[in-house]
Design a protein around this motif. Sequence first.
Motif, PDB file in Angstrom:
ATOM      1  N   LYS A  30       0.936  -1.203   0.178  1.00  0.00           N
ATOM      2  CA  LYS A  30      -0.046  -0.008  -0.112  1.00  0.00           C
ATOM      3  C   LYS A  30       0.937   1.261   0.197  1.00  0.00           C
ATOM      4  O   LYS A  30       1.749   1.230   0.815  1.00  0.00           O
ATOM      5  N   VAL A  31       0.606   2.091  -0.810  1.00  0.00           N
ATOM      6  CA  VAL A  31       1.185   3.400  -1.053  1.00  0.00           C
ATOM      7  C   VAL A  31       0.041   4.527  -0.740  1.00  0.00           C
ATOM      8  O   VAL A  31      -0.950   4.874  -1.466  1.00  0.00           O
ATOM      9  N   LYS A  32       0.193   5.293   0.296  1.00  0.00           N
ATOM     10  CA  LYS A  32      -0.434   6.206   0.586  1.00  0.00           C
ATOM     11  C   LYS A  32       0.008   7.639   0.641  1.00  0.00           C
ATOM     12  O   LYS A  32       1.116   7.893   1.380  1.00  0.00           O
ATOM     13  N   ILE A  33      -0.517   8.672   0.023  1.00  0.00           N
ATOM     14  CA  ILE A  33       0.062   9.906  -0.022  1.00  0.00           C
ATOM     15  C   ILE A  33      -1.312  10.946   0.402  1.00  0.00           C
ATOM     16  O   ILE A  33      -2.090  11.383  -0.347  1.00  0.00           O
ATOM     17  N   PRO A  34      -0.955  11.246   1.747  1.00  0.00           N
ATOM     18  CA  PRO A  34      -2.076  12.073   2.378  1.00  0.00           C
ATOM     19  C   PRO A  34      -1.774  13.606   2.104  1.00  0.00           C
ATOM     20  O   PRO A  34      -2.657  14.408   2.263  1.00  0.00           O
ATOM     21  N   GLN A  35      -0.634  13.861   1.574  1.00  0.00           N
ATOM     22  CA  GLN A  35      -0.124  15.287   1.298  1.00  0.00           C
ATOM     23  C   GLN A  35       0.434  15.366   0.025  1.00  0.00           C
ATOM     24  O   GLN A  35       1.360  14.770  -0.086  1.00  0.00           O
ATOM     25  N   LEU A  36      -0.154  16.271  -0.685  1.00  0.00           N
ATOM     26  CA  LEU A  36       0.707  16.574  -2.285  1.00  0.00           C
ATOM     27  C   LEU A  36       0.185  17.930  -2.341  1.00  0.00           C
ATOM     28  O   LEU A  36      -0.910  18.581  -2.383  1.00  0.00           O
ATOM     29  N   LYS A  37       1.477  18.836  -2.486  1.00  0.00           N
ATOM     30  CA  LYS A  37       1.193  20.269  -2.577  1.00  0.00           C
ATOM     31  C   LYS A  37       1.879  20.789  -3.894  1.00  0.00           C
ATOM     32  O   LYS A  37       3.090  20.352  -4.268  1.00  0.00           O
TER      33      LYS A  37
END
Length: 228
Positions: free
Chosen positions: A57-64
């Motif tokens: 699993k890859v989770k990206i909760p922040q992307l700016k």
Amino acid sequence: MPENLYGLMTAAGLFFLFLLLLALASPVRVYGKLKRKGELDHIDVRIVGLYGLLHYKVKIPQLKWQGATIQLHQQISSNQAGVQHSKEQQGKIDAENVQRFVEKMRQALEVTDNLKGWVKQLLKKVQLTEWKWSTSVGVGDAMWTAMTTGAVWSIKTTMLGVISQFVLLKADPVLQVQPVYQGTYFQTEWHCTAKLSMFHAVKSGLALLMRLKKGSHGIQVWHHILFK
């Protein structure tokens, strides 16, 4: 005694053959989720195989977005037959990363015979079992909101049409576009599930090895592409 030993070996061989066939018949499922509301992004990708024994699993909760650079925070976890691993890391996507990716693809094409054909053959075995994409959009003006809504519909249907040329659609896609006339607003949420049998995954992996032009050097190049 030898007959008993022979019988035990035969039984063990048949048992392991059964396990092998069971493993090859198991599906590899890929779950994707993307959600954007305003300037907040959330991305989840899960890969599950061998009836849940393998889980990545890859989770990206922040992307700016910062100018031409995308800053992201990743949470990566894996579960292999009950053994769990997890880590968090910061990353970015900029012109240098894109250039590095392009160079890796050039190297892959150089050491692999007809890589594009291999990709097409692999995608033909992929089944798309879920495709849900809902969007709400408003630009502050009724006429422009209506035009933007139509453009978003066009983008979605075109994208789905292109994807359907490469993979097998096994479920009716769900597409929604909701105009918001009260002001400027944007929210989109996308869910996707794809399935590939372990047999075809292993077969494609072996086929890729057979396509390598430069033997061990080709293997080293692919190892660098995938893990560096």
